[in-house]
Design an enzyme around this catalytic site. Sequence first.
Site, PDB file in Angstrom:
ATOM      1  N   LYS A  81       0.849  -1.198   0.000  1.00  0.00           N
ATOM      2  CA  LYS A  81       0.000   0.000   0.000  1.00  0.00           C
ATOM      3  C   LYS A  81       0.882   1.244   0.000  1.00  0.00           C
ATOM      4  O   LYS A  81       1.900   1.285   0.704  1.00  0.00           O
ATOM      5  CB  LYS A  81      -0.883  -0.021   1.256  1.00  0.00           C
ATOM      6  CG  LYS A  81      -1.867   1.132   1.358  1.00  0.00           C
ATOM      7  CD  LYS A  81      -2.683   1.011   2.642  1.00  0.00           C
ATOM      8  CE  LYS A  81      -3.734   2.090   2.768  1.00  0.00           C
ATOM      9  NZ  LYS A  81      -4.518   1.952   4.010  1.00  0.00           N
ATOM     10  N   SER A 156      -9.306   1.987   3.339  1.00  0.00           N
ATOM     11  CA  SER A 156      -8.499   2.700   2.377  1.00  0.00           C
ATOM     12  C   SER A 156      -7.522   1.802   1.615  1.00  0.00           C
ATOM     13  O   SER A 156      -6.958   2.225   0.609  1.00  0.00           O
ATOM     14  CB  SER A 156      -7.720   3.809   3.082  1.00  0.00           C
ATOM     15  OG  SER A 156      -6.917   3.258   4.110  1.00  0.00           O
ATOM     16  N   SER A 180      -9.259  -0.350   7.637  1.00  0.00           N
ATOM     17  CA  SER A 180      -8.805  -0.270   6.243  1.00  0.00           C
ATOM     18  C   SER A 180      -8.135  -1.503   5.667  1.00  0.00           C
ATOM     19  O   SER A 180      -7.855  -1.529   4.471  1.00  0.00           O
ATOM     20  CB  SER A 180      -7.878   0.921   6.072  1.00  0.00           C
ATOM     21  OG  SER A 180      -8.645   2.077   5.945  1.00  0.00           O
TER      22      SER A 180
HETATM   23  N1  GLN Z   1     -12.337   4.351   6.944  1.00  0.00           N
HETATM   24  C1  GLN Z   1     -11.725   4.739   8.174  1.00  0.00           C
HETATM   25  C2  GLN Z   1     -11.277   6.175   8.059  1.00  0.00           C
HETATM   26  O1  GLN Z   1     -11.605   6.754   7.088  1.00  0.00           O
HETATM   27  C3  GLN Z   1     -10.560   3.853   8.469  1.00  0.00           C
HETATM   28  C4  GLN Z   1      -9.381   4.198   7.656  1.00  0.00           C
HETATM   29  C5  GLN Z   1      -8.218   3.319   7.959  1.00  0.00           C
HETATM   30  O2  GLN Z   1      -8.333   2.302   8.630  1.00  0.00           O
HETATM   31  N2  GLN Z   1      -7.072   3.749   7.501  1.00  0.00           N
HETATM   32  O3  GLN Z   1     -10.634   6.712   8.896  1.00  0.00           O
END
Ligand code: GLN
Length: 495
Positions: A81, A156, A180
Amino acid sequence: MGTTELYHLSIHAVLPLLQRRMLSAVELTRAYLERISALDGQLHTYITVTAEVALDQARQADECRAHGEDAPLLGIPLAIKDVICTRGIKTTCGSRILENFMPPYDATAVARLRQAGAVLLGKTNTDEFAMGSSTEHSAFFTTANPWDLTRVPGGSSGGSAAAVAAGLAMGALGSDTGGSVRQPAALCGIVGVKPTYGRVSRYGLVAHGSSLDQIGVLTRDVRDAALLLRIIAGHDPLDATSLDAPVPDYERELQRDEGLRGVKIGVPKEYFIAGIEPGVETAVRKALNVMEEAGATLVEVSLPHTQYGIPIYYLIATAEASSNLARYDGVRYGLRVEGEDMWQTFFRTRALGFGREVKRRIMLGTYALSAGYYDAYYLKAQKARTLLRQDFERALQQVDVLACPTTPGVAFRIGQKLDDPLQMYLSDVFTVSLNLVGMCGISLPCGFVDGLPVGLQLMGPPLGESMLLRIAYAYQQRTDWHLRRPPISVQVSGG
Ligand code: GLN
């Protein structure tokens, strides 16, 4: 062997082929690079493809093997990532502000993968600074879900999840601050592990919410997850929050499949609420039955503060993010937009460099931390976080693990939630608590609704990865969801 089949094999199935020299790392890597060229125009999973690096590493892997050397991942092509630093390879965090940022060092997790002989295919798409649930907040493009190109892959770590699901990488690293890794794994029909806070070094993971962030793995099955986790886990003096605890051989521990006799699985009633898609609930309930038939006992438990998970998370994560993102000022990293004086340079750089979601969070977080509101919001959220942790501790005294859906729904349409941040935030309603309490979790495929994958989430106590993986594996051995592949296809040569 036809190259088409290679995309569908798991890491543990390919390793013996490499070891017996029935397949070379170069052939394998070429097959993946061809697949990326053929499909990534539709999927958009990679921000950067490192074809030359990959082929170089693959050649080296083959040479090592020719000399009788071996390493746990020798010749296995993986994706990272793009919020995880890779030495000499662009690490953009899905942001204009780091569009050309070239880290001078590798994240510890990446260094460990390299050391284990892995081949780096490239860097995958992400919501900007890992803030989002769909990859739509990437500054560059949105990744498509390989099961339905009109839908999001989750986020994400959506680029990593879609790449692994579609056969564009054998496995991948993601980061999980509030879901994420698990949420995109669920929406793409693969396995995602969020380790215990401190289990994997955060050194070189670009900070989002420092008390929540963990690097996790995305793979096609549980055994592959065990394999990768063992490599990246373990103490790192470069991360003060990394845990100094021995790393079990997670993969070996799976081999003693003892069924689930004696295992107590807690079913938190707050995770089966109105608003969850009926097909998702049905699939998860069926999965619970499979585990019961394998010998597990299901126990209803309660995590009474669950409803506060989202508000607590969005106060703490934004507060930490607003502070972490202060470093992007046009002086030290990445983009710099000159102004007439220092302040104007800061303002212009940040105004042009950050996207809307990141700005929204910087504002929310700065507000929650401001002198007048600190006690009312940030401090209150920290107190509520303790209550949430006590919920988990209490429940995990009665049962070994907790089981629930990973997400309330299947993959949503691209654009569907983009203008409604609250709806977007709610897609993480079942994942954020685990980060707030610092424990470990896994999402694994447990069914489909109208051709779209459903994820089963198991959550366990600190350093409970080994047990989680064993329970997940026992379930996986009794089902075949992990063997389904998305219908996406291309004509490939050399079959
Ligand atoms: N969707 C959550 C956020 O927007 C989690 C994001 C993540 O785990 N990086 O913060």
